[in-house]
Design an enzyme around this catalytic site. Structure first.
Site, PDB file in Angstrom:
ATOM      1  N   GLU A  45       0.082  -3.359   4.662  1.00  0.00           N
ATOM      2  CA  GLU A  45      -1.063  -2.437   4.750  1.00  0.00           C
ATOM      3  C   GLU A  45      -1.160  -1.754   6.111  1.00  0.00           C
ATOM      4  OE1 GLU A  45      -3.719  -0.907   3.919  1.00  0.00           O
ATOM      5  OE2 GLU A  45      -3.991  -1.462   1.857  1.00  0.00           O
ATOM      6  N   ASP A  46      -1.588  -0.486   6.122  1.00  0.00           N
ATOM      7  CA  ASP A  46      -1.802   0.185   7.412  1.00  0.00           C
ATOM      8  C   ASP A  46      -3.292   0.349   7.718  1.00  0.00           C
ATOM      9  OD1 ASP A  46      -2.256   2.148   5.405  1.00  0.00           O
ATOM     10  OD2 ASP A  46      -2.011   3.727   6.906  1.00  0.00           O
TER      11      ASP A  46
ATOM     12  N   SER B  85      -2.700   0.574  -4.273  1.00  0.00           N
ATOM     13  CA  SER B  85      -3.191   1.725  -3.507  1.00  0.00           C
ATOM     14  C   SER B  85      -4.515   2.243  -4.059  1.00  0.00           C
ATOM     15  CB  SER B  85      -2.147   2.849  -3.587  1.00  0.00           C
ATOM     16  OG  SER B  85      -2.693   4.073  -3.161  1.00  0.00           O
ATOM     17  N   ALA B  86      -5.336   2.793  -3.172  1.00  0.00           N
ATOM     18  CA  ALA B  86      -6.606   3.401  -3.598  1.00  0.00           C
ATOM     19  C   ALA B  86      -6.394   4.809  -4.147  1.00  0.00           C
ATOM     20  CB  ALA B  86      -7.552   3.473  -2.401  1.00  0.00           C
TER      21      ALA B  86
ATOM     22  N   THR C  34       2.027   9.943   4.318  1.00  0.00           N
ATOM     23  CA  THR C  34       0.963  10.811   3.800  1.00  0.00           C
ATOM     24  C   THR C  34      -0.371  10.581   4.501  1.00  0.00           C
ATOM     25  OG1 THR C  34       0.807   9.152   2.098  1.00  0.00           O
ATOM     26  CG2 THR C  34       1.791  11.246   1.449  1.00  0.00           C
TER      27      THR C  34
ATOM     28  N   ASP D  19       0.875  -1.166   0.000  1.00  0.00           N
ATOM     29  CA  ASP D  19       0.000   0.000   0.000  1.00  0.00           C
ATOM     30  C   ASP D  19       0.921   1.227   0.000  1.00  0.00           C
ATOM     31  OD1 ASP D  19      -2.337   1.634   0.476  1.00  0.00           O
ATOM     32  OD2 ASP D  19      -1.694   1.760   2.573  1.00  0.00           O
ATOM     33  N   LEU D  20       0.394   2.395  -0.324  1.00  0.00           N
ATOM     34  CA  LEU D  20       1.247   3.597  -0.372  1.00  0.00           C
ATOM     35  C   LEU D  20       1.122   4.461   0.895  1.00  0.00           C
ATOM     36  CD1 LEU D  20       3.070   5.571  -2.047  1.00  0.00           C
ATOM     37  CD2 LEU D  20       0.953   6.663  -2.784  1.00  0.00           C
ATOM     38  N   ASP D  21      -0.068   5.064   1.068  1.00  0.00           N
ATOM     39  CA  ASP D  21      -0.252   6.038   2.155  1.00  0.00           C
ATOM     40  C   ASP D  21      -0.171   5.361   3.518  1.00  0.00           C
ATOM     41  OD1 ASP D  21      -0.899   8.322   0.432  1.00  0.00           O
ATOM     42  OD2 ASP D  21      -2.756   7.251  -0.020  1.00  0.00           O
TER      43      ASP D  21
ATOM     44  N   LYS E 295      -9.228   5.217   6.287  1.00  0.00           N
ATOM     45  CA  LYS E 295      -7.925   4.756   5.777  1.00  0.00           C
ATOM     46  C   LYS E 295      -8.132   3.667   4.728  1.00  0.00           C
ATOM     47  CE  LYS E 295      -4.588   5.802   9.372  1.00  0.00           C
ATOM     48  NZ  LYS E 295      -3.776   5.240  10.465  1.00  0.00           N
TER      49      LYS E 295
ATOM     50  N   LYS F 258     -11.127  -1.054  -1.485  1.00  0.00           N
ATOM     51  CA  LYS F 258     -10.837  -1.949  -0.375  1.00  0.00           C
ATOM     52  C   LYS F 258     -11.985  -1.794   0.635  1.00  0.00           C
ATOM     53  CE  LYS F 258      -5.893  -0.879  -0.871  1.00  0.00           C
ATOM     54  NZ  LYS F 258      -4.740  -0.157  -0.332  1.00  0.00           N
TER      55      LYS F 258
HETATM   56  C1  BG6 Z   1      -5.707   5.701   0.352  1.00  0.00           C
HETATM   57  C2  BG6 Z   1      -5.766   6.510   1.632  1.00  0.00           C
HETATM   58  O1  BG6 Z   1      -4.421   5.206   0.168  1.00  0.00           O
HETATM   59  O2  BG6 Z   1      -6.064   6.515  -0.771  1.00  0.00           O
HETATM   60  C3  BG6 Z   1      -7.126   7.183   1.784  1.00  0.00           C
HETATM   61  O3  BG6 Z   1      -5.544   5.639   2.738  1.00  0.00           O
HETATM   62  C4  BG6 Z   1      -7.441   8.010   0.542  1.00  0.00           C
HETATM   63  O4  BG6 Z   1      -7.099   7.995   2.931  1.00  0.00           O
HETATM   64  C5  BG6 Z   1      -7.356   7.113  -0.702  1.00  0.00           C
HETATM   65  O5  BG6 Z   1      -8.744   8.566   0.630  1.00  0.00           O
HETATM   66  C6  BG6 Z   1      -7.625   7.885  -1.994  1.00  0.00           C
HETATM   67  O6  BG6 Z   1      -6.559   8.761  -2.209  1.00  0.00           O
HETATM   68  P1  BG6 Z   1      -6.552  10.017  -3.166  1.00  0.00           P
HETATM   69  O7  BG6 Z   1      -5.114  10.477  -3.125  1.00  0.00           O
HETATM   70  O8  BG6 Z   1      -6.945   9.526  -4.535  1.00  0.00           O
HETATM   71  O9  BG6 Z   1      -7.517  11.000  -2.624  1.00  0.00           O
HETATM   72 MG    MG Z   2      -2.717   3.171   3.618  1.00  0.00          MG
END
Ligand code: BG6
Ligand code: MG
Length: 219
Positions: free
Chosen positions: A169-170, A114-115, A17, A9-11, A45, A145
């Site tokens: 994943e967090d 990542s989302a 972030t 996962d990224l964030d 999240k 997710k």
């Molecule tokens: C996820 C985050 O990685 O991405 C969420 O955990 C976030 O908090 C989602 O809403 C969507 O991200 P973005 O950058 O497209 O708004």
């Molecule tokens: Mg995350």
């Protein structure tokens, strides 16, 4: 050497972030009269931008026109990006580069799952774009997710069977997505929140190369 698929996962896993998403959602929620705590933030999240705003509106029992909804979504992303624009490599989370280097030396394929629709620009900003063979982000999935779509697509991109994939994943929603995909789930963060994961570590400083080697060698 056997090959596993390592999916990150990224964030909140690779870069710090998650706190910026929190700040931006808190500002937005409070601007429309919805209180917003760190505990509330846990529910967002790993969740897409649209679903996150829908959730906040539900909490506040607020209905909006499509136009106002779009305006709030845009405002949140602009706020978020104002934080992201100041980001440097310093915001790569501790020991992520050591883990990536070790997996590279072991010829293990790596994917992003990542989302976020901002994922590619963030990876480029911190110099990690080239680390991944496959990037599956919010622009490539239709189901958020805890649906396993993002991780199944990442496994497909890596050409590794889901049962041989390991997800970092967090978010609880992300752990559930990995479990549903039939992958090994590794939580990064709070063991109480991430109790459905196969393993939980506070951060990558607790994940040794020996542990990674065991994951690679496990049949
Ligand atoms: C996820 C985050 O990685 O991405 C969420 O955990 C976030 O908090 C989602 O809403 C969507 O991200 P973005 O950058 O497209 O708004
Ligand atoms: Mg995350």
């Amino acid at each position: 050497m056997p090959k596993k698929g390592f999916i990150f996962d990224l964030d909140g896993v690779i870069v710090d972030t998650a706190k910026y998403h929190y700040f931006a959602w808190k500002k937005l929620a409070e601007s429309i009269g919805v209180s917003f705590t760190e505990e509330d933030n846990e529910h967002l999240k790993g969740v897409s931008r649209i679903k996150s705003l829908e959730t906040i509106l539900q909490w506040g029992n607020i209905t909006l026109s499509d136009e106002d909804f779009q305006e709030l979504i845009t405002r949140k992303n602009e706020d978020y990006l104002s934080f992201v624009n100041t980001m440097t490599k310093a915001e790569i989370l501790p020991e992520v580069p050591r883990v990536f280097q070790f997996l590279k030396e072991q010829n293990q394929p790596m994917a992003l799952g990542s989302a976020s629709k901002n994922a590619q620009s963030i990876l480029k900003k911190v110099g990690l774009f080239e680390s991944f063979q496959t990037i599956v982000d919010g622009t490539k999935v239709t189901k958020a997710k805890p649906d396993p779509e993002v991780f199944l697509k990442a496994a497909e991109g890596l050409q590794v069977a889901p049962k041989d994939c390991i997800v970092f994943e967090d978010a609880l929603a992300g752990i559930q997505a990995a479990n549903t995909a039939g992958m090994l789930s590794i939580g990064i963060g709070d063991a109480v929140i991430l109790h459905e994961a196969n393993y939980v570590f506070k951060d990558f400083t607790e994940i040794s190369n020996e542990f990674l080697y065991k994951l690679i060698s496990a049949s």
